[in-house]
Structures are given as structure tokens and as C-alpha cells.
Design a protein around this motif. Structure first.
Motif, mmCIF file in Angstrom:
data_model
loop_
_atom_site.group_PDB
_atom_site.id
_atom_site.type_symbol
_atom_site.label_atom_id
_atom_site.label_comp_id
_atom_site.label_asym_id
_atom_site.label_seq_id
_atom_site.Cartn_x
_atom_site.Cartn_y
_atom_site.Cartn_z
ATOM 1 N N THR A 1 36.979 38.724 -15.729
ATOM 2 C CA THR A 1 37.714 37.475 -15.834
ATOM 3 C C THR A 1 36.828 36.238 -15.803
ATOM 4 O OG1 THR A 1 38.079 37.496 -13.453
ATOM 5 C CG2 THR A 1 39.804 38.456 -14.818
ATOM 6 N N THR A 2 35.520 36.415 -15.778
ATOM 7 C CA THR A 2 34.619 35.261 -15.787
ATOM 8 C C THR A 2 33.695 35.340 -16.981
ATOM 9 O OG1 THR A 2 32.888 36.335 -14.499
ATOM 10 C CG2 THR A 2 34.623 35.186 -13.257
ATOM 11 N N ASN A 3 32.831 34.375 -17.113
ATOM 12 C CA ASN A 3 31.873 34.349 -18.217
ATOM 13 C C ASN A 3 30.547 34.975 -17.791
ATOM 14 O OD1 ASN A 3 33.557 33.095 -20.077
ATOM 15 N ND2 ASN A 3 33.101 31.083 -19.208
ATOM 16 N N ASP A 4 30.620 36.137 -17.163
ATOM 17 C CA ASP A 4 29.408 36.848 -16.748
ATOM 18 C C ASP A 4 28.484 36.982 -17.955
ATOM 19 O OD1 ASP A 4 27.472 38.670 -15.929
ATOM 20 O OD2 ASP A 4 28.897 39.915 -14.855
ATOM 21 N N GLU A 5 27.244 36.560 -17.817
ATOM 22 C CA GLU A 5 26.318 36.553 -18.946
ATOM 23 C C GLU A 5 25.823 37.942 -19.326
ATOM 24 O OE1 GLU A 5 23.229 33.629 -18.765
ATOM 25 O OE2 GLU A 5 24.475 32.320 -17.563
ATOM 26 N N LYS A 6 25.910 38.899 -18.445
ATOM 27 C CA LYS A 6 25.351 40.221 -18.725
ATOM 28 C C LYS A 6 26.431 41.100 -19.362
ATOM 29 C CE LYS A 6 22.418 43.739 -16.762
ATOM 30 N NZ LYS A 6 21.766 44.220 -15.560
ATOM 31 N N ALA A 7 26.443 41.181 -20.680
ATOM 32 C CA ALA A 7 27.459 41.948 -21.391
ATOM 33 C C ALA A 7 27.182 43.443 -21.346
ATOM 34 C CB ALA A 7 27.543 41.488 -22.842
ATOM 35 N N PHE A 8 25.933 43.839 -21.325
ATOM 36 C CA PHE A 8 25.584 45.256 -21.361
ATOM 37 C C PHE A 8 24.918 45.630 -20.049
ATOM 38 C CE2 PHE A 8 25.660 43.698 -25.691
ATOM 39 C CZ PHE A 8 26.616 44.552 -26.229
ATOM 40 N N LYS A 9 25.430 46.687 -19.460
ATOM 41 C CA LYS A 9 24.924 47.130 -18.164
ATOM 42 C C LYS A 9 24.580 48.608 -18.231
ATOM 43 C CE LYS A 9 27.850 44.043 -15.458
ATOM 44 N NZ LYS A 9 28.792 43.976 -14.353
ATOM 45 N N LEU A 10 23.702 49.018 -17.342
ATOM 46 C CA LEU A 10 23.445 50.435 -17.167
ATOM 47 C C LEU A 10 24.680 51.072 -16.527
ATOM 48 C CD1 LEU A 10 19.825 50.177 -15.719
ATOM 49 C CD2 LEU A 10 20.493 50.873 -18.039
ATOM 50 N N PRO A 11 24.923 52.363 -16.761
ATOM 51 C CA PRO A 11 26.110 52.993 -16.168
ATOM 52 C C PRO A 11 26.234 52.769 -14.671
ATOM 53 C CG PRO A 11 25.117 54.460 -17.763
ATOM 54 C CD PRO A 11 24.187 53.277 -17.622
ATOM 55 N N SER A 12 25.127 52.783 -13.950
ATOM 56 C CA SER A 12 25.183 52.602 -12.496
ATOM 57 C C SER A 12 25.556 51.174 -12.088
ATOM 58 C CB SER A 12 23.839 52.976 -11.876
ATOM 59 O OG SER A 12 22.823 52.124 -12.383
ATOM 60 N N GLU A 13 25.487 50.217 -13.028
ATOM 61 C CA GLU A 13 25.787 48.817 -12.707
ATOM 62 C C GLU A 13 27.260 48.450 -12.927
ATOM 63 O OE1 GLU A 13 21.786 46.372 -13.696
ATOM 64 O OE2 GLU A 13 22.836 47.199 -15.448
ATOM 65 N N HIS A 14 28.048 49.346 -13.502
ATOM 66 C CA HIS A 14 29.453 49.043 -13.784
ATOM 67 C C HIS A 14 30.287 49.114 -12.512
ATOM 68 C CE1 HIS A 14 29.368 48.778 -18.165
ATOM 69 N NE2 HIS A 14 28.426 49.695 -18.114
ATOM 70 N N SER A 15 31.175 48.151 -12.357
ATOM 71 C CA SER A 15 32.088 48.160 -11.214
ATOM 72 C C SER A 15 33.153 49.234 -11.429
ATOM 73 C CB SER A 15 32.757 46.793 -11.065
ATOM 74 O OG SER A 15 33.689 46.601 -12.125
ATOM 75 N N GLN A 16 33.846 49.573 -10.365
ATOM 76 C CA GLN A 16 34.934 50.559 -10.471
ATOM 77 C C GLN A 16 36.010 50.063 -11.431
ATOM 78 O OE1 GLN A 16 34.998 53.633 -9.245
ATOM 79 N NE2 GLN A 16 36.963 54.004 -10.212
ATOM 80 N N ALA A 17 36.302 48.756 -11.406
ATOM 81 C CA ALA A 17 37.316 48.198 -12.311
ATOM 82 C C ALA A 17 36.887 48.352 -13.765
ATOM 83 C CB ALA A 17 37.568 46.728 -11.984
ATOM 84 N N GLU A 18 35.609 48.111 -14.055
ATOM 85 C CA GLU A 18 35.108 48.264 -15.424
ATOM 86 C C GLU A 18 35.230 49.709 -15.888
ATOM 87 O OE1 GLU A 18 31.554 45.161 -16.066
ATOM 88 O OE2 GLU A 18 31.280 46.558 -14.398
#
Length: 183
Positions: free
Chosen positions: A132-149
Motif C-alpha cells: 500500500t505504499t510506494n516502496d522503491e524495492k519492486a523485486f525482492k529475494l524470496p526470503s525478503e517477501h512478507s507473509q502478506a506478499e
């Protein structure tokens, strides 16, 4: 004109802002005539952002300003900012405009699902600041994804699988998306 038609090639310019440069401004009026003959106007000066698909789905659906849905995203962005137009009507138009822009039937279905998820993330139990925000990091490693993502992506994958078996009846597509958004 079975899927409608666009006014031509849109003319835009990037807006330089702090953070990610995702917004553009229309330099000329642009429009889409839907299959029912309704004209969806995007006036000169309109600010667009390339569709309301959550960043967590960009690797599956497409990132802003890429692919055959670019022109559809322009009229969709403008329609979504108009309080006189319901989000449901704007999303239905987006589906039709994706087809008019050259998307395959399946691409139009998953893009429609993507913007519906984008609209729903504010109301879902799967809320996440990343969505819901303008987080600049569009691509993350699998371990960096939140549970909601992870949950949003899982819902999207199940939704896309169900959409594969639907035909070209928009109402059938819409019902599949609604069913997945409600669970």
C-alpha cells in the motif's frame, strides 16, 4: 471494433520526482471507445502511473508501462481517479481495453485480476505496508517477501489457474476473480 479502439498513440512525458519516477503526464488528450460506444477520456494534463497492479505481482503480470496493456492503463488510471466512475466499471473497461491494445485473452484476464487485487489490497486481511505504499524495492529475494506478499502471490496464482479455464465471457471472468478475492 469488437474490443473497442484507441484514439492513437499517446504522447506523454515523465514527471521527475523524488523516489521512483513512475508517473507521467499526458501531453495530448487520449481516449478509448469501448465496444458499447462509450468514450473513456483521458484529458491533456492527466497524471498516470501505469496501472494499479501491486508491485508484488509485477513479475507475474507486468510492470507499469510494459506490454500491450500500456494504452489501457492510461484510460484506467484516469477513470479510477474520477469519483463519478465506479471502480468496477473502470476495471471492466480495462479488461476490454487490454484486448483492444493487443493483449491475448489470457493476458487480459490476468491483468484484470491484477488491478482488482490492487483495488482490494486496502480492504483485504492481507494488508501490508509494502502493498500500500510506494516502496522503491519492486523485486525482492524470496526470503525478503512478507507473509502478506506471499499470500497475495499465492491467491493470484490460484486465480490465474482458474482463469485459464474460463472462456471469453467477461461475467464468468469477473465471478472467478470475485470468488478468489472473497476467500
Amino acid at each position: 471494433m469488437s474490443n473497442g479502439r484507441f484514439s492513437g498513440n499517446p504522447r506523454t512525458e515523465w514527471l521527475s520526482e523524488s523516489g521512483p519516477d513512475q508517473r507521467m503526464q499526458l501531453l495530448e488528450a487520449f481516449w478509448y471507445d469501448d465496444p458499447n460506444g462509450f468514450r473513456w477520456n483521458a484529458p491533456r494534463g492527466s497524471i498516470i502511473n501505469g496501472a494499479s497492479i501491486p508491485k508484488t505481482l509485477w513479475s507475474s503480470v507486468g510492470s507499469p508501462y510494459t506490454g500491450d496493456y500500456r494504452m489501457a492503463s492510461i484510460v484506467h488510471d484516469v477513470a479510477c481517479s474520477n469519483p463519478k466512475i465506479s471502480r468496477d466499471d473502470a476495471d471492466r473497461m480495462f479488461y476490454q481495453a487490454c484486448l483492444a491494445g493487443g493483449c491475448t485473452l489470457f493476458q487480459a484476464k490476468i491483468l484484470y485480476a491484477g488491478v482488482c487485487i490492487g483495488a482490494a489490497t486496502g480492504d483485504w486481511k492481507l494488508r501490508s505496508p509494502y502493498l500500500t505504499t510506494n516502496d522503491e524495492k519492486a523485486f525482492k529475494l524470496p526470503s525478503e517477501h512478507s507473509q502478506a506478499e506471499v499470500e497475495v502471490r499465492a491467491k493470484f496464482i490460484l486465480m490465474a489457474k482458474d482463469l485459464e479455464s474460463t472462456g471469453d465471457d467477461f461475467e464468468e471472468v469477473r465471478q472467478v476473480v470475485i470468488r478468489h478475492l472473497e476467500h
